[in-house]
Motif scaffolding. Structure first.
Motif, short mmCIF file in Angstrom:
data_model
loop_
_atom_site.label_atom_id
_atom_site.label_comp_id
_atom_site.label_asym_id
_atom_site.label_seq_id
_atom_site.Cartn_x
_atom_site.Cartn_y
_atom_site.Cartn_z
N ALA A 8 57.24 -10.76 17.73
CA ALA A 8 58.67 -10.77 17.98
C ALA A 8 59.11 -9.47 18.65
O ALA A 8 59.95 -9.47 19.54
CB ALA A 8 59.44 -10.99 16.69
N ALA A 9 58.52 -8.34 18.24
CA ALA A 9 58.87 -7.05 18.84
C ALA A 9 58.54 -7.01 20.33
O ALA A 9 59.25 -6.38 21.11
CB ALA A 9 58.16 -5.92 18.10
N GLU A 10 57.48 -7.68 20.73
CA GLU A 10 57.10 -7.71 22.15
C GLU A 10 58.03 -8.61 22.96
O GLU A 10 58.23 -8.38 24.14
CB GLU A 10 55.65 -8.19 22.29
N GLY A 15 67.81 -6.79 26.58
CA GLY A 15 68.71 -7.86 27.01
C GLY A 15 68.73 -9.02 26.04
O GLY A 15 69.79 -9.56 25.71
N ARG A 16 67.54 -9.43 25.58
CA ARG A 16 67.46 -10.53 24.61
C ARG A 16 68.08 -10.11 23.27
O ARG A 16 68.72 -10.90 22.61
CB ARG A 16 66.01 -10.97 24.39
N ALA A 17 67.87 -8.85 22.88
CA ALA A 17 68.44 -8.36 21.62
C ALA A 17 69.96 -8.46 21.66
O ALA A 17 70.59 -8.88 20.68
CB ALA A 17 67.99 -6.93 21.33
N ALA A 22 74.91 -11.28 20.00
CA ALA A 22 76.16 -11.99 20.34
C ALA A 22 76.16 -13.38 19.71
O ALA A 22 77.18 -13.84 19.18
CB ALA A 22 76.32 -12.09 21.85
N ARG A 23 75.01 -14.06 19.73
CA ARG A 23 74.92 -15.39 19.11
C ARG A 23 75.12 -15.29 17.60
O ARG A 23 75.81 -16.12 17.01
CB ARG A 23 73.57 -16.03 19.43
N ARG A 24 74.52 -14.26 16.97
CA ARG A 24 74.68 -14.09 15.53
C ARG A 24 76.15 -13.83 15.18
O ARG A 24 76.65 -14.29 14.17
CB ARG A 24 73.80 -12.95 15.01
#
Length: 173
Positions: A8-10, A15-17, A22-24
């Motif tokens: 997951a860290a990779e 940008g995805r974070a 924003a989704r959370r």
């Protein structure tokens, strides 16, 4: 065929974070919560007109405007005036059946979503699915804290990049 295995860290680029954050943040949206509650209580699809009664102070026009924004953010899927998908739930029967307490059957969008229903609702559930390759039926419990229990030996969940950009596909093997 070479399979790339990443953590997951990779995968989590800045940008995805930001996108995931924003989704959370949208999880507390009263309309989204009413849609989820509708899927939990009744299954789907959920008529937009019925949602105005579930969210105090929201007019039918307001429901349509906010639902369009949730749809544009890929948090729900609209089909005309009906919500047919609200992650993790879908109105379409598929290979990712989730049995809620009391025996109510709902469908999740994918394997990963099926695994997430128990912690989302803070209740144990049963997942019924099929092996993606052999089509052999799979059934196991998911505890909201401990995760999957009584999983058939050798089973695993997989996620792969979809054909359309950032879309993801998942299933059980």
């Amino acid at each position: 065929m070479r399979v790339e295995i990443r953590t997951a860290a990779e995968i989590l680029t800045p940008g995805r974070a930001a996108e995931w954050a924003a989704r959370r943040a949208r999880r507390d949206d009263p309309l989204l919560r009413a849609i989820w509650q509708g899927f939990i209580e009744l299954g789907g699809p959920i008529a937009l007109d019925a949602l105005a009664a579930r969210v105090p102070g929201l007019t039918p026009e307001g429901v349509r405007t906010l639902a369009a924004a949730l749809d544009a953010s890929d948090l729900i899927g609209l089909d005309g005036n009906r919500v047919c998908l609200a992650y993790p739930f879908t109105a379409e029967p598929n290979d990712f059946e989730v049995i809620l307490p009391g025996g109510r059957s709902r469908h999740a969008c994918c394997a990963i979503d099926a695994l997430g229903v128990a912690p989302m609702l803070a209740v144990p559930v049963t997942v019924r699915s099929r092996c993606h390759r052999s089509r052999v039926p799979l059934e196991f419990e998911v505890d909201p804290v401990a995760g999957p229990r009584r999983v058939p030996p050798g089973s695993l969940a997989w996620v792969e990049a979809g054909r359309w950009g950032g879309d993801r596909l998942s299933g059980f093997l």
